[in-house]
Design a protein around this motif. Structure first.
Motif, short mmCIF file in Angstrom:
data_model
loop_
_atom_site.label_atom_id
_atom_site.label_comp_id
_atom_site.label_asym_id
_atom_site.label_seq_id
_atom_site.Cartn_x
_atom_site.Cartn_y
_atom_site.Cartn_z
N ARG A 98 43.33 49.65 58.66
CA ARG A 98 42.66 49.73 57.36
C ARG A 98 43.07 48.61 56.41
NH1 ARG A 98 38.47 52.11 58.54
NH2 ARG A 98 38.04 52.84 56.44
N ARG A 99 43.94 47.70 56.88
CA ARG A 99 44.39 46.62 56.00
C ARG A 99 43.24 45.75 55.49
NH1 ARG A 99 50.09 46.46 54.45
NH2 ARG A 99 49.71 44.27 53.96
N PRO A 100 42.26 45.35 56.31
CA PRO A 100 41.18 44.52 55.76
C PRO A 100 40.40 45.22 54.65
CG PRO A 100 41.22 44.36 58.15
CD PRO A 100 42.16 45.47 57.78
N LEU A 101 40.12 46.52 54.82
CA LEU A 101 39.39 47.26 53.78
C LEU A 101 40.24 47.40 52.52
CD1 LEU A 101 36.92 48.86 52.91
CD2 LEU A 101 37.96 50.89 53.97
N TYR A 102 41.52 47.69 52.72
CA TYR A 102 42.46 47.79 51.59
C TYR A 102 42.47 46.50 50.79
CZ TYR A 102 47.30 46.80 49.99
OH TYR A 102 48.41 46.38 49.29
N HIS A 103 42.54 45.36 51.48
CA HIS A 103 42.62 44.09 50.79
C HIS A 103 41.29 43.73 50.13
CE1 HIS A 103 43.55 39.58 50.66
NE2 HIS A 103 44.35 40.19 49.82
N ALA A 104 40.18 44.05 50.79
CA ALA A 104 38.87 43.78 50.19
C ALA A 104 38.70 44.55 48.88
CB ALA A 104 37.76 44.16 51.17
N ALA A 105 39.18 45.78 48.86
CA ALA A 105 39.09 46.59 47.65
C ALA A 105 39.89 45.98 46.51
CB ALA A 105 39.58 48.01 47.93
N LEU A 106 41.10 45.53 46.81
CA LEU A 106 41.95 44.94 45.78
C LEU A 106 41.38 43.62 45.28
CD1 LEU A 106 45.50 45.58 47.28
CD2 LEU A 106 44.37 46.86 45.45
N ALA A 107 40.96 42.77 46.21
CA ALA A 107 40.42 41.47 45.81
C ALA A 107 39.12 41.64 45.03
CB ALA A 107 40.18 40.60 47.05
N GLY A 108 38.27 42.54 45.48
CA GLY A 108 37.02 42.78 44.76
C GLY A 108 37.26 43.28 43.35
N GLY A 109 38.21 44.20 43.21
CA GLY A 109 38.50 44.74 41.89
C GLY A 109 39.14 43.74 40.96
N ALA A 110 40.18 43.05 41.42
CA ALA A 110 40.94 42.16 40.54
C ALA A 110 40.26 40.81 40.36
CB ALA A 110 42.35 41.97 41.09
N ASN A 111 39.91 40.15 41.46
CA ASN A 111 39.35 38.80 41.36
C ASN A 111 37.98 38.80 40.71
OD1 ASN A 111 40.69 38.02 44.64
ND2 ASN A 111 41.72 38.16 42.68
N HIS A 112 37.13 39.72 41.11
CA HIS A 112 35.79 39.75 40.55
C HIS A 112 35.80 40.22 39.10
CE1 HIS A 112 34.19 40.20 44.95
NE2 HIS A 112 34.72 39.01 44.69
N LEU A 113 36.80 41.00 38.74
CA LEU A 113 36.93 41.39 37.34
C LEU A 113 37.13 40.15 36.46
CD1 LEU A 113 37.28 43.52 35.10
CD2 LEU A 113 39.70 43.63 35.71
N VAL A 114 37.99 39.24 36.93
CA VAL A 114 38.21 38.01 36.17
C VAL A 114 36.90 37.23 36.03
CG1 VAL A 114 39.38 35.77 36.18
CG2 VAL A 114 40.63 37.83 36.84
N THR A 115 36.15 37.12 37.12
CA THR A 115 34.88 36.41 37.08
C THR A 115 33.92 37.04 36.08
OG1 THR A 115 35.14 35.78 39.40
CG2 THR A 115 32.94 35.58 38.47
N LEU A 116 33.84 38.36 36.10
CA LEU A 116 32.93 39.07 35.19
C LEU A 116 33.32 38.86 33.74
CD1 LEU A 116 32.39 42.47 37.05
CD2 LEU A 116 30.64 40.77 36.51
N VAL A 117 34.60 38.92 33.47
CA VAL A 117 35.06 38.76 32.09
C VAL A 117 34.79 37.34 31.60
CG1 VAL A 117 37.08 38.76 30.57
CG2 VAL A 117 36.80 40.58 32.25
N VAL A 118 35.11 36.36 32.42
CA VAL A 118 34.86 34.96 32.05
C VAL A 118 33.37 34.72 31.85
CG1 VAL A 118 35.02 32.57 32.85
CG2 VAL A 118 36.97 34.11 33.11
N GLU A 119 32.56 35.31 32.72
CA GLU A 119 31.11 35.17 32.60
C GLU A 119 30.61 35.80 31.29
OE1 GLU A 119 27.29 33.94 34.05
OE2 GLU A 119 29.35 33.42 34.53
N SER A 120 31.13 36.98 30.97
CA SER A 120 30.73 37.65 29.73
C SER A 120 31.13 36.82 28.51
CB SER A 120 31.37 39.04 29.64
OG SER A 120 30.84 39.89 30.62
N MET A 121 32.31 36.23 28.55
CA MET A 121 32.74 35.39 27.43
C MET A 121 31.83 34.18 27.27
SD MET A 121 36.92 35.54 27.23
CE MET A 121 37.22 34.74 28.79
#
Length: 330
Positions: A212-235
Protein backbone atom coordinates in the motif's frame (compact mmCIF):
# COMPACT_ATOMS: atom_id res chain seq x y z
CA UNK A 1 35.46 -0.08 -5.44
CA UNK A 2 33.69 3.22 -5.97
CA UNK A 3 29.97 3.53 -5.30
CA UNK A 4 28.28 5.87 -7.71
CA UNK A 5 26.81 8.53 -5.48
CA UNK A 6 23.31 9.67 -6.24
CA UNK A 7 22.66 13.35 -5.43
CA UNK A 8 21.77 13.86 -1.82
CA UNK A 9 20.71 17.48 -2.23
CA UNK A 10 17.52 16.41 -3.99
CA UNK A 11 15.29 18.88 -2.21
CA UNK A 12 17.60 21.83 -2.80
CA UNK A 13 16.06 22.15 -6.24
CA UNK A 14 12.73 23.05 -4.72
CA UNK A 15 14.23 26.44 -3.24
CA UNK A 16 12.94 11.39 2.40
CA UNK A 17 17.19 -12.62 11.95
CA UNK A 18 18.29 -11.00 15.08
CA UNK A 19 18.09 -7.29 15.53
CA UNK A 20 20.27 -4.87 17.42
CA UNK A 21 17.86 -3.08 19.69
CA UNK A 22 17.98 0.65 20.15
CA UNK A 23 17.28 1.95 23.60
CA UNK A 24 13.79 2.41 24.90
CA UNK A 25 12.25 5.53 23.35
CA UNK A 26 13.49 8.76 24.78
CA UNK A 27 11.74 12.07 24.91
CA UNK A 28 12.26 12.83 21.25
CA UNK A 29 13.82 15.92 19.67
CA UNK A 30 15.04 18.46 22.13
CA UNK A 31 15.16 16.22 25.18
CA UNK A 32 17.99 16.81 27.57
CA UNK A 33 18.29 14.80 30.73
CA UNK A 34 16.01 11.92 31.51
CA UNK A 35 14.90 10.45 34.79
CA UNK A 36 17.34 10.81 37.68
CA UNK A 37 19.59 13.07 35.60
CA UNK A 38 20.20 10.46 32.91
CA UNK A 39 21.64 11.93 29.73
CA UNK A 40 20.50 10.61 26.32
CA UNK A 41 24.04 9.58 25.41
CA UNK A 42 24.29 7.50 28.61
CA UNK A 43 21.33 5.30 27.73
CA UNK A 44 22.12 1.73 26.64
CA UNK A 45 22.26 0.53 23.05
CA UNK A 46 23.19 3.88 21.52
CA UNK A 47 23.84 3.56 17.80
CA UNK A 48 26.46 4.97 15.47
CA UNK A 49 24.49 6.67 12.69
CA UNK A 50 25.54 7.35 9.11
CA UNK A 51 23.64 9.62 6.71
CA UNK A 52 23.86 8.98 2.96
CA UNK A 53 22.23 12.07 1.51
CA UNK A 54 22.92 15.13 3.69
CA UNK A 55 19.99 17.18 2.44
CA UNK A 56 17.21 18.70 4.47
CA UNK A 57 15.60 15.43 5.55
CA UNK A 58 18.78 13.49 6.27
CA UNK A 59 20.34 16.16 8.45
CA UNK A 60 17.07 16.81 10.30
CA UNK A 61 16.66 13.13 11.17
CA UNK A 62 20.33 12.84 12.03
CA UNK A 63 20.04 15.79 14.40
CA UNK A 64 16.93 14.29 16.01
CA UNK A 65 18.69 10.97 16.58
CA UNK A 66 21.68 12.82 17.99
CA UNK A 67 19.42 14.58 20.48
CA UNK A 68 18.07 11.19 21.50
CA UNK A 69 21.60 10.11 22.38
CA UNK A 70 22.75 8.32 19.25
CA UNK A 71 25.98 9.44 17.58
CA UNK A 72 26.06 10.58 13.97
CA UNK A 73 29.53 9.53 12.90
CA UNK A 74 29.61 10.18 9.15
CA UNK A 75 27.62 11.75 6.34
CA UNK A 76 27.95 11.72 2.56
CA UNK A 77 27.73 15.31 1.30
CA UNK A 78 28.67 16.46 -2.20
CA UNK A 79 27.69 20.11 -2.57
CA UNK A 80 29.07 22.97 -0.53
CA UNK A 81 25.62 23.68 0.85
CA UNK A 82 25.23 20.13 2.10
CA UNK A 83 28.67 20.25 3.71
CA UNK A 84 27.72 23.45 5.50
CA UNK A 85 24.49 21.82 6.62
CA UNK A 86 26.39 18.87 8.07
CA UNK A 87 28.70 21.23 9.95
CA UNK A 88 25.77 23.22 11.35
CA UNK A 89 23.33 20.45 12.17
CA UNK A 90 25.65 17.54 12.84
CA UNK A 91 28.77 19.06 14.44
CA UNK A 92 31.66 16.66 14.76
CA UNK A 93 30.38 14.45 11.96
CA UNK A 94 32.92 13.55 9.30
CA UNK A 95 32.09 13.90 5.61
CA UNK A 96 32.92 10.72 3.71
CA UNK A 97 32.10 8.67 0.63
CA UNK A 98 28.85 6.66 0.81
CA UNK A 99 30.59 3.31 1.24
CA UNK A 100 32.67 4.70 4.12
CA UNK A 101 29.56 6.13 5.77
CA UNK A 102 27.88 2.73 5.64
CA UNK A 103 30.96 0.93 6.94
CA UNK A 104 31.20 3.25 9.95
CA UNK A 105 27.56 3.04 11.07
CA UNK A 106 25.24 0.70 12.96
CA UNK A 107 22.22 2.59 11.55
CA UNK A 108 22.39 3.96 8.01
CA UNK A 109 19.90 6.59 6.79
CA UNK A 110 19.48 6.57 3.01
CA UNK A 111 17.90 9.98 2.43
CA UNK A 112 18.12 10.30 -1.36
CA UNK A 113 15.44 10.83 -4.05
CA UNK A 114 12.95 8.03 -4.62
CA UNK A 115 14.26 7.35 -8.12
CA UNK A 116 17.85 7.14 -6.85
CA UNK A 117 17.16 4.64 -4.10
CA UNK A 118 17.12 1.35 -6.07
CA UNK A 119 20.42 2.14 -7.78
CA UNK A 120 22.03 3.21 -4.53
CA UNK A 121 20.97 0.00 -2.75
CA UNK A 122 22.30 -2.15 -5.56
CA UNK A 123 25.45 -0.06 -5.91
CA UNK A 124 26.43 -0.44 -2.27
CA UNK A 125 26.12 -4.20 -2.52
CA UNK A 126 27.96 -4.28 -5.83
CA UNK A 127 30.83 -2.37 -4.25
CA UNK A 128 31.14 -5.00 -1.54
CA UNK A 129 30.29 -2.62 1.32
CA UNK A 130 29.81 -4.67 4.53
CA UNK A 131 26.19 -4.40 5.69
CA UNK A 132 25.61 -7.58 7.70
CA UNK A 133 23.72 -6.78 10.90
CA UNK A 134 23.37 -3.08 10.09
CA UNK A 135 20.05 -1.28 10.27
CA UNK A 136 19.45 0.40 6.91
CA UNK A 137 16.53 2.83 6.81
CA UNK A 138 15.29 4.89 3.91
CA UNK A 139 12.90 7.85 4.15
CA UNK A 140 11.05 7.48 0.84
CA UNK A 141 7.27 7.61 1.00
CA UNK A 142 6.92 5.66 -2.23
CA UNK A 143 8.81 2.54 -1.22
CA UNK A 144 8.54 -0.04 1.52
CA UNK A 145 11.44 -2.32 2.32
CA UNK A 146 11.46 -4.30 -0.96
CA UNK A 147 13.57 -1.59 -2.59
CA UNK A 148 16.31 -2.52 -0.12
CA UNK A 149 16.26 -6.22 -1.11
CA UNK A 150 19.86 -6.21 -2.41
CA UNK A 151 21.03 -4.95 0.96
CA UNK A 152 18.72 -7.32 2.85
CA UNK A 153 20.10 -10.32 0.95
CA UNK A 154 23.57 -9.13 1.93
CA UNK A 155 22.60 -9.23 5.61
CA UNK A 156 21.25 -5.74 6.28
CA UNK A 157 18.18 -5.11 8.44
CA UNK A 158 15.75 -3.02 6.34
CA UNK A 159 13.45 -0.25 7.56
CA UNK A 160 11.24 2.30 5.77
CA UNK A 161 10.72 5.41 7.94
CA UNK A 162 8.92 8.18 6.05
CA UNK A 163 8.36 11.44 7.97
CA UNK A 164 5.04 12.99 6.94
CA UNK A 165 6.28 16.57 6.86
CA UNK A 166 7.81 19.13 4.52
CA UNK A 167 11.32 20.35 5.25
CA UNK A 168 12.52 23.80 4.28
CA UNK A 169 16.17 23.59 5.29
CA UNK A 170 15.60 26.07 8.10
CA UNK A 171 16.80 25.58 11.65
CA UNK A 172 13.32 24.61 12.87
CA UNK A 173 13.16 21.46 10.70
CA UNK A 174 14.18 19.24 13.63
CA UNK A 175 11.43 20.63 15.82
CA UNK A 176 8.90 19.89 13.09
CA UNK A 177 9.41 16.20 13.77
CA UNK A 178 7.69 16.46 17.14
CA UNK A 179 4.25 14.87 17.00
CA UNK A 180 4.21 14.11 13.26
CA UNK A 181 3.38 10.74 11.75
CA UNK A 182 6.00 8.46 10.19
CA UNK A 183 4.89 5.88 7.65
CA UNK A 184 6.65 2.73 8.89
CA UNK A 185 7.20 -0.47 6.93
CA UNK A 186 9.46 -3.18 8.32
CA UNK A 187 9.69 -6.95 8.63
CA UNK A 188 7.72 -8.03 11.66
CA UNK A 189 10.78 -8.83 13.83
CA UNK A 190 12.10 -5.32 13.15
CA UNK A 191 8.83 -3.47 13.75
CA UNK A 192 9.63 -2.67 17.42
CA UNK A 193 13.02 -1.27 16.39
CA UNK A 194 11.46 0.94 13.71
CA UNK A 195 8.81 2.20 16.09
CA UNK A 196 11.35 2.90 18.82
CA UNK A 197 13.49 4.98 16.47
CA UNK A 198 10.48 7.02 15.37
CA UNK A 199 9.43 7.63 18.95
CA UNK A 200 12.95 8.70 19.84
CA UNK A 201 12.80 11.30 17.07
CA UNK A 202 9.57 12.62 18.56
CA UNK A 203 7.28 11.13 15.90
CA UNK A 204 4.32 8.76 15.88
CA UNK A 205 4.83 5.49 13.97
CA UNK A 206 1.99 4.43 11.66
CA UNK A 207 2.28 0.99 10.04
CA UNK A 208 1.89 0.98 6.23
CA UNK A 209 1.78 -2.41 4.47
CA UNK A 210 4.40 -2.87 1.75
CA UNK A 211 1.85 -3.19 -1.04
CA UNK A 212 0.00 0.00 0.00
CA UNK A 213 3.03 2.31 0.01
CA UNK A 214 2.37 3.74 -3.51
CA UNK A 215 -1.24 4.61 -2.61
CA UNK A 216 -0.15 6.04 0.75
CA UNK A 217 2.40 8.27 -0.95
CA UNK A 218 0.02 9.35 -3.72
CA UNK A 219 -2.47 10.47 -1.08
CA UNK A 220 0.12 12.53 0.77
CA UNK A 221 1.62 14.08 -2.35
CA UNK A 222 -1.79 14.87 -3.79
CA UNK A 223 -2.94 16.51 -0.58
CA UNK A 224 0.17 18.52 0.26
CA UNK A 225 1.74 19.33 -3.11
CA UNK A 226 -1.46 20.06 -4.96
CA UNK A 227 -2.67 22.17 -2.07
CA UNK A 228 0.29 24.48 -2.62
CA UNK A 229 -0.52 24.68 -6.33
CA UNK A 230 -4.16 25.51 -5.63
CA UNK A 231 -3.31 28.21 -3.13
CA UNK A 232 -0.72 29.83 -5.42
CA UNK A 233 -3.20 29.66 -8.30
CA UNK A 234 -5.92 31.28 -6.19
CA UNK A 235 -3.55 34.07 -5.16
CA UNK A 236 -2.66 34.72 -8.79
CA UNK A 237 -6.31 34.95 -9.81
CA UNK A 238 -7.06 37.31 -6.94
CA UNK A 239 -4.21 39.57 -8.02
CA UNK A 240 -5.73 39.52 -11.51
CA UNK A 241 -9.01 40.59 -9.88
CA UNK A 242 -7.27 43.53 -8.23
CA UNK A 243 -6.62 42.20 -4.72
CA UNK A 244 -3.33 43.65 -3.47
CA UNK A 245 -2.75 41.16 -0.63
CA UNK A 246 -4.32 37.85 -1.67
CA UNK A 247 -2.55 35.87 1.03
CA UNK A 248 -4.09 38.02 3.72
CA UNK A 249 -7.53 37.53 2.19
CA UNK A 250 -7.17 33.78 1.72
CA UNK A 251 -5.52 32.93 5.04
CA UNK A 252 -8.61 32.87 7.30
CA UNK A 253 -10.81 31.25 4.64
CA UNK A 254 -8.39 28.47 3.76
CA UNK A 255 -7.51 27.86 7.40
CA UNK A 256 -11.20 27.36 8.21
CA UNK A 257 -11.73 25.17 5.14
CA UNK A 258 -8.80 22.93 6.06
CA UNK A 259 -9.99 22.65 9.65
CA UNK A 260 -13.50 21.76 8.46
CA UNK A 261 -12.18 19.12 6.08
CA UNK A 262 -9.96 17.46 8.70
CA UNK A 263 -12.64 17.48 11.38
CA UNK A 264 -15.82 16.95 9.39
CA UNK A 265 -14.83 15.39 6.09
CA UNK A 266 -17.34 16.14 3.32
CA UNK A 267 -19.77 17.49 5.92
CA UNK A 268 -17.48 20.51 6.02
CA UNK A 269 -18.01 21.22 2.31
CA UNK A 270 -19.44 24.64 1.42
CA UNK A 271 -19.76 26.72 -1.73
CA UNK A 272 -21.68 26.63 -5.01
CA UNK A 273 -21.02 22.98 -5.86
CA UNK A 274 -22.27 21.85 -2.44
CA UNK A 275 -25.37 24.04 -2.94
CA UNK A 276 -25.99 22.76 -6.47
CA UNK A 277 -25.68 26.31 -7.79
CA UNK A 278 -25.07 25.45 -11.43
CA UNK A 279 -25.47 29.03 -12.65
CA UNK A 280 -22.66 30.29 -10.43
CA UNK A 281 -20.40 27.41 -11.43
CA UNK A 282 -21.07 28.09 -15.13
CA UNK A 283 -20.13 31.73 -14.54
CA UNK A 284 -16.88 30.69 -12.92
CA UNK A 285 -15.99 28.44 -15.83
CA UNK A 286 -16.73 31.17 -18.38
CA UNK A 287 -14.65 33.77 -16.53
CA UNK A 288 -11.69 31.46 -16.01
CA UNK A 289 -11.70 30.63 -19.73
CA UNK A 290 -11.01 34.31 -20.41
CA UNK A 291 -8.15 34.57 -17.93
CA UNK A 292 -6.45 31.17 -17.83
CA UNK A 293 -7.41 28.03 -19.78
CA UNK A 294 -5.21 25.98 -17.39
CA UNK A 295 -7.11 27.32 -14.39
CA UNK A 296 -10.39 26.54 -16.10
CA UNK A 297 -9.40 22.93 -16.71
CA UNK A 298 -8.29 22.50 -13.11
CA UNK A 299 -11.47 24.09 -11.78
CA UNK A 300 -13.67 21.86 -13.96
CA UNK A 301 -11.84 18.68 -12.92
CA UNK A 302 -12.02 19.49 -9.23
CA UNK A 303 -15.64 20.66 -9.40
CA UNK A 304 -16.61 17.40 -11.08
CA UNK A 305 -14.83 15.41 -8.39
CA UNK A 306 -16.47 17.53 -5.69
CA UNK A 307 -19.92 17.02 -7.21
CA UNK A 308 -19.34 13.27 -7.48
CA UNK A 309 -18.24 13.00 -3.85
CA UNK A 310 -21.10 15.20 -2.63
CA UNK A 311 -23.65 13.14 -4.59
CA UNK A 312 -22.24 9.90 -3.20
CA UNK A 313 -22.42 11.27 0.35
CA UNK A 314 -26.04 12.35 -0.07
CA UNK A 315 -25.18 16.04 0.21
CA UNK A 316 -26.26 16.82 -3.35
CA UNK A 317 -29.54 15.89 -5.02
CA UNK A 318 -29.28 13.93 -8.29
CA UNK A 319 -31.08 16.67 -10.25
CA UNK A 320 -28.69 19.31 -8.88
CA UNK A 321 -25.72 17.12 -9.74
CA UNK A 322 -27.02 16.72 -13.30
CA UNK A 323 -27.27 20.51 -13.77
CA UNK A 324 -23.77 20.95 -12.36
CA UNK A 325 -22.31 18.39 -14.75
CA UNK A 326 -23.97 20.19 -17.66
CA UNK A 327 -22.34 23.44 -16.55
CA UNK A 328 -19.01 21.65 -16.31
CA UNK A 329 -19.22 19.97 -19.72
CA UNK A 330 -16.32 20.62 -22.12
Amino acid sequence: MHVRYLPEDWNEKMDPHGTPGPAAPGDGPGDGYGAAGERPEDRPARLSVGVVGAGRVGTALGAALSRAGHRVVAAAAVSERSRVRVAERLPGTSVAAPQDVVAAADLVLLTVPDDALPELAAGLVGAGVPVTGKLVAHTSGRYGTAVLDPLTRAGALPLALHPVMTFTGRSDDVNRLTGISFGVTAPEPLRPVAEALVLEMGGEPVAIPEERRPLYHAALAGGANHLVTLVVESMGLLREAGVAEPGRMLGPLLGAALDNALRLGLDGLTGPVARGDAGTVAGHVAELAKVSPESRRAYVALARLTADRALGAGLLKPEDAERLLEALAD
